[in-house]
Design a protein around this motif. Structure first.
Motif, short mmCIF file in Angstrom:
data_model
loop_
_atom_site.label_atom_id
_atom_site.label_comp_id
_atom_site.label_asym_id
_atom_site.label_seq_id
_atom_site.Cartn_x
_atom_site.Cartn_y
_atom_site.Cartn_z
N ASP A 143 -0.54 2.44 -4.72
CA ASP A 143 0.02 0.91 -4.32
C ASP A 143 0.71 0.16 -5.47
OD1 ASP A 143 -1.98 1.43 -2.22
OD2 ASP A 143 -3.06 -0.12 -2.76
N ARG B 174 0.72 -1.39 0.04
CA ARG B 174 0.06 -0.05 0.10
C ARG B 174 0.84 1.28 0.10
NH1 ARG B 174 -3.47 -2.48 4.56
NH2 ARG B 174 -1.18 -2.34 5.45
N GLU B 175 0.20 2.08 -0.85
CA GLU B 175 1.20 3.57 -0.86
C GLU B 175 2.55 3.60 -1.27
OE1 GLU B 175 -0.42 5.84 2.37
OE2 GLU B 175 -2.40 5.89 1.21
#
Length: 156
Positions: A146, A138-139
């Motif tokens: 992502d 994620r991120e």
């Protein structure tokens, strides 16, 4: 499906490949000479660049061994001219990479892409080629962007 000749990158290909990199927004095209320079000089060892050549260079791929692993490689870039998307050129490049690495005894091939909505087609491409969605970080690239990691076990 368009049939292309897949061969190693040559110095004379750089302008066309820079165009492909730019039009596909892979990275700033001015970085290409520095990235591909060692390969063209025969200095990179295992790093590999190939192009798909039809009437012109219509695709490019760059793939490397994963450091600190045994038999795991990563496709860091694959770009096809948007004017010929959907003609099987990306699939041919990926099959070439898989076949070549299988012959070399590579066990696992990874591919990473963005989880953003505009990369839905890219993720579908790897699904179609039989890659498993192995992980999501994620991120990773930026807030809200992502990294999606695809994995394929190669036939050794």
């Amino acid at each position: 499906m368009t049939q292309s000749n897949i061969r190693p990158l040559r110095r004379g290909d750089l302008d066309r490949v820079a165009h492909l990199v730019g039009v596909n927004e892979m990275f700033p095209p001015e970085m290409l000479k520095g990235m591909a320079g060692p390969f063209l000089a025969g200095e990179t060892g295992e790093h590999r660049w190939v192009v798909s050549e039809g009437e012109s260079i219509d695709g490019v791929a760059y793939y490397v061994p994963e450091q600190l692993t045994e038999g795991t490689w990563n496709v860091l870039m694959i770009a096809v001219d948007p004017e010929v998307h959907g003609r099987g050129i990306g699939s041919q490049l990926m099959r070439h990479i898989e076949d070549e690495l299988s012959r070399d005894g590579v066990r696992i091939l990874l591919v990473e892409t963005s989880g953003l909505p505009e990369f839905k087609r890219t993720r579908g491409f790897y699904d179609m080629l039989g890659y498993d969605r192995e992980a999501r970080i994620r991120e990773f690239y930026a807030a809200g962007d992502d990294k999606v990691i695809f994995r394929k076990a190669l036939k050794v």
